[in-house]
Design a protein around this motif. Structure first.
Motif, mmCIF file in Angstrom:
data_model
loop_
_atom_site.group_PDB
_atom_site.id
_atom_site.type_symbol
_atom_site.label_atom_id
_atom_site.label_comp_id
_atom_site.label_asym_id
_atom_site.label_seq_id
_atom_site.Cartn_x
_atom_site.Cartn_y
_atom_site.Cartn_z
ATOM 1 N N GLY A 114 17.098 -5.070 6.431
ATOM 2 C CA GLY A 114 16.348 -3.826 6.247
ATOM 3 C C GLY A 114 15.157 -3.794 5.300
ATOM 4 N N ILE A 115 15.000 -2.844 4.817
ATOM 5 C CA ILE A 115 13.637 -2.598 3.912
ATOM 6 C C ILE A 115 13.835 -3.306 2.744
ATOM 7 C CG2 ILE A 115 12.298 -1.119 2.806
ATOM 8 C CD1 ILE A 115 12.370 -0.955 5.902
ATOM 9 N N TRP A 116 12.995 -4.152 2.217
ATOM 10 C CA TRP A 116 12.903 -4.803 0.810
ATOM 11 C C TRP A 116 11.791 -4.634 0.157
ATOM 12 C CZ3 TRP A 116 16.140 -9.384 -0.279
ATOM 13 C CH2 TRP A 116 17.310 -9.397 0.327
ATOM 14 N N MET A 117 11.933 -5.266 -1.020
ATOM 15 C CA MET A 117 10.989 -4.981 -2.260
ATOM 16 C C MET A 117 10.592 -6.212 -2.795
ATOM 17 S SD MET A 117 10.983 -2.264 -5.358
ATOM 18 C CE MET A 117 12.626 -2.813 -5.520
ATOM 19 N N LEU A 118 9.062 -6.233 -2.806
ATOM 20 C CA LEU A 118 8.607 -7.450 -3.663
ATOM 21 C C LEU A 118 7.634 -7.287 -4.672
ATOM 22 C CD1 LEU A 118 8.000 -10.632 -3.088
ATOM 23 C CD2 LEU A 118 6.119 -10.148 -1.863
ATOM 24 N N LEU A 119 8.006 -7.965 -5.736
ATOM 25 C CA LEU A 119 7.174 -7.732 -7.048
ATOM 26 C C LEU A 119 6.501 -9.187 -7.230
ATOM 27 C CD1 LEU A 119 6.032 -5.697 -9.258
ATOM 28 C CD2 LEU A 119 7.907 -6.515 -10.887
ATOM 29 N N LEU A 120 4.845 -9.190 -7.322
ATOM 30 C CA LEU A 120 4.306 -10.415 -7.541
ATOM 31 C C LEU A 120 3.536 -9.982 -8.732
ATOM 32 C CD1 LEU A 120 3.015 -10.964 -3.992
ATOM 33 C CD2 LEU A 120 4.876 -12.107 -4.977
ATOM 34 N N HIS A 121 3.009 -11.180 -9.549
ATOM 35 C CA HIS A 121 2.263 -11.001 -10.548
ATOM 36 C C HIS A 121 1.169 -12.076 -10.240
ATOM 37 C CE1 HIS A 121 1.011 -12.892 -14.695
ATOM 38 N NE2 HIS A 121 0.528 -11.400 -14.697
ATOM 39 N N LEU A 122 -0.188 -11.560 -10.425
ATOM 40 C CA LEU A 122 -1.277 -12.294 -10.227
ATOM 41 C C LEU A 122 -2.009 -12.716 -11.430
ATOM 42 C CD1 LEU A 122 -3.430 -10.598 -7.247
ATOM 43 C CD2 LEU A 122 -1.802 -12.800 -7.039
ATOM 44 N N ASP A 123 -2.622 -13.837 -11.747
ATOM 45 C CA ASP A 123 -3.009 -14.452 -12.935
ATOM 46 C C ASP A 123 -4.470 -13.557 -13.180
ATOM 47 O OD1 ASP A 123 -2.949 -16.069 -15.551
ATOM 48 O OD2 ASP A 123 -5.009 -16.839 -14.491
ATOM 49 N N HIS A 124 -5.283 -13.687 -11.999
ATOM 50 C CA HIS A 124 -6.643 -13.139 -12.141
ATOM 51 C C HIS A 124 -7.012 -12.796 -10.586
ATOM 52 C CE1 HIS A 124 -7.101 -17.572 -11.657
ATOM 53 N NE2 HIS A 124 -8.062 -17.015 -10.819
ATOM 54 N N ILE A 157 1.557 -6.687 -7.811
ATOM 55 C CA ILE A 157 1.614 -6.117 -6.475
ATOM 56 C C ILE A 157 3.038 -6.011 -6.317
ATOM 57 C CG2 ILE A 157 1.094 -6.853 -4.300
ATOM 58 C CD1 ILE A 157 -0.822 -8.994 -4.983
ATOM 59 N N LEU A 158 3.166 -4.608 -5.727
ATOM 60 C CA LEU A 158 4.411 -4.157 -5.585
ATOM 61 C C LEU A 158 4.789 -3.462 -4.112
ATOM 62 C CD1 LEU A 158 7.616 -3.420 -6.361
ATOM 63 C CD2 LEU A 158 6.455 -1.234 -7.100
ATOM 64 N N LEU A 159 5.461 -4.271 -3.215
ATOM 65 C CA LEU A 159 5.227 -4.029 -1.773
ATOM 66 C C LEU A 159 6.681 -3.547 -1.354
ATOM 67 C CD1 LEU A 159 3.116 -7.085 -0.437
ATOM 68 C CD2 LEU A 159 2.666 -4.678 -0.906
ATOM 69 N N GLN A 160 6.731 -2.959 -0.394
ATOM 70 C CA GLN A 160 8.076 -2.500 0.313
ATOM 71 C C GLN A 160 7.883 -2.459 1.930
ATOM 72 O OE1 GLN A 160 8.962 1.457 -1.126
ATOM 73 N NE2 GLN A 160 9.807 0.674 -2.897
ATOM 74 N N GLY A 161 8.887 -2.920 2.475
ATOM 75 C CA GLY A 161 8.638 -2.933 3.994
ATOM 76 C C GLY A 161 9.755 -4.082 4.542
ATOM 77 N N ASP A 162 9.685 -4.134 5.957
ATOM 78 C CA ASP A 162 10.776 -4.781 6.692
ATOM 79 C C ASP A 162 10.738 -6.424 6.015
ATOM 80 O OD1 ASP A 162 11.436 -3.028 8.400
ATOM 81 O OD2 ASP A 162 10.116 -3.862 10.161
ATOM 82 N N ARG A 163 11.871 -7.118 5.674
ATOM 83 C CA ARG A 163 11.998 -8.296 5.153
ATOM 84 C C ARG A 163 11.086 -9.459 5.960
ATOM 85 N NH1 ARG A 163 16.967 -11.949 3.093
ATOM 86 N NH2 ARG A 163 16.042 -12.636 1.085
ATOM 87 N N LYS A 199 16.626 -6.091 -1.695
ATOM 88 C CA LYS A 199 16.689 -5.272 -0.784
ATOM 89 C C LYS A 199 16.678 -3.786 -1.717
ATOM 90 C CE LYS A 199 19.696 -3.324 2.786
ATOM 91 N NZ LYS A 199 19.003 -3.296 3.566
ATOM 92 N N VAL A 200 15.643 -2.623 -0.972
ATOM 93 C CA VAL A 200 15.457 -1.642 -1.560
ATOM 94 C C VAL A 200 16.831 -0.910 -1.543
ATOM 95 C CG1 VAL A 200 14.431 0.826 -0.943
ATOM 96 C CG2 VAL A 200 13.231 -1.566 -0.863
ATOM 97 N N GLN A 201 17.249 -0.131 -2.750
ATOM 98 C CA GLN A 201 18.329 0.641 -2.946
ATOM 99 C C GLN A 201 18.279 2.048 -2.744
ATOM 100 O OE1 GLN A 201 21.240 -1.325 -3.493
ATOM 101 N NE2 GLN A 201 19.868 -2.982 -3.204
ATOM 102 N N SER A 202 19.202 2.726 -2.850
ATOM 103 C CA SER A 202 19.175 4.354 -2.477
ATOM 104 C C SER A 202 18.616 4.912 -3.465
ATOM 105 C CB SER A 202 20.707 4.797 -2.224
ATOM 106 O OG SER A 202 21.476 4.644 -3.489
#
Length: 243
Positions: A114-124, A157-163, A199-202
């Protein structure tokens, strides 16, 4: 149904239920991106469904694009929706002709796909403009939406899309020479943290595009998460970055 004006046109996200296919209801999630010169130019179309395989979704997309080309210079979204509701059972290949794929996915498999979400932290980011351009290309190629967020020294970086596309993005992020080191030589991203992958929730709002945003205060960043139904995600992962 929702519409969202953007700088390069309008995006419509539409969900329709189609009955009488393999004795089961199929929920199609259709994304139409209308360019500014629509309908002179046909829309971009994305198709997702928890009940169909990736190959079947691509078949549906291809047929919709074929139909779109038959409506030159006239509004076509309504006609395309009616067409796929009537013809989906003919577009989807019967189970006997689908090689090594199940036409109806099990619940366990659809949870993976399904549609998933990813949260990343970049140092610089040393080469900021080049870095941003690269991220915009990757997210466009992989059909990922979300935000690149700057707030003081915090970069998220916050992303949503196919896993599968989320995972492909992570590979690109970790293996490509996307930044430069202190001497100006191209280098891979080594200072990145995966804060969350889920996974992205309702209750989560789907982003319609990938945008770069800068915030002058923490409450502005918090409101961005809250407006997307991601208050819990913010509370769990962002405050610790301030310490």
């Amino acid at each position: 149904f929702c519409s969202c004006p953007e700088t390069h046109g309008i995006t419509f996200r539409i969900q329709i239920g189609v009955k009488e296919l393999l004795d089961a209801d199929v929920l199609l999630k259709l994304l139409f991106h209308l360019p500014v010169n629509y309908p002179s130019t046909i829309p971009d179309i994305s198709v997702n469904s928890d009940q169909l395989t990736r190959t079947q979704c691509m078949d549906v997309k291809d047929k919709l694009l074929e139909q779109a080309k038959k409506h030159p210079s006239e509004p076509m979204i309504h006609d395309l929706i009616l067409w796929i509701q009537e013809h989906l059972k003919y577009v989807i290949k019967p189970s006997g002709t689908v090689c090594n794929e199940k036409p109806i996915l099990s619940k366990a498999t659809s949870m993976e796909d399904g549609i998933w979400m990813l949260l990343l932290h970049l140092d610089h980011m040393r080469a900021k403009a080049k870095y941003i351009k690269t991220l915009e290309k990757w997210t466009s190629d992989l059909r990922l939406t979300g935000r690149l967020m700057f707030m003081g020294r915090i970069i998220l970086i916050l992303l949503q899309g196919d896993r599968s596309n989320i995972k492909e993005y992570l590979i690109l992020q970790k293996t490509s020479k996307v930044d430069v080191d202190s001497s100006g030589k191209k280098c891979k991203e080594k200072m990145i943290s995966v804060l969350c992958e889920t996974k992205v929730q309702s209750q989560h709002r789907r982003f319609q595009a990938f945008e770069v945003k800068e915030y002058s205060a923490l409450d502005e960043l918090q409101k961005e998460f809250e407006s997307a139904g991601l208050t819990a995600l913010y509370s769990e992962f962002v405050p610790p970055l301030l310490k």
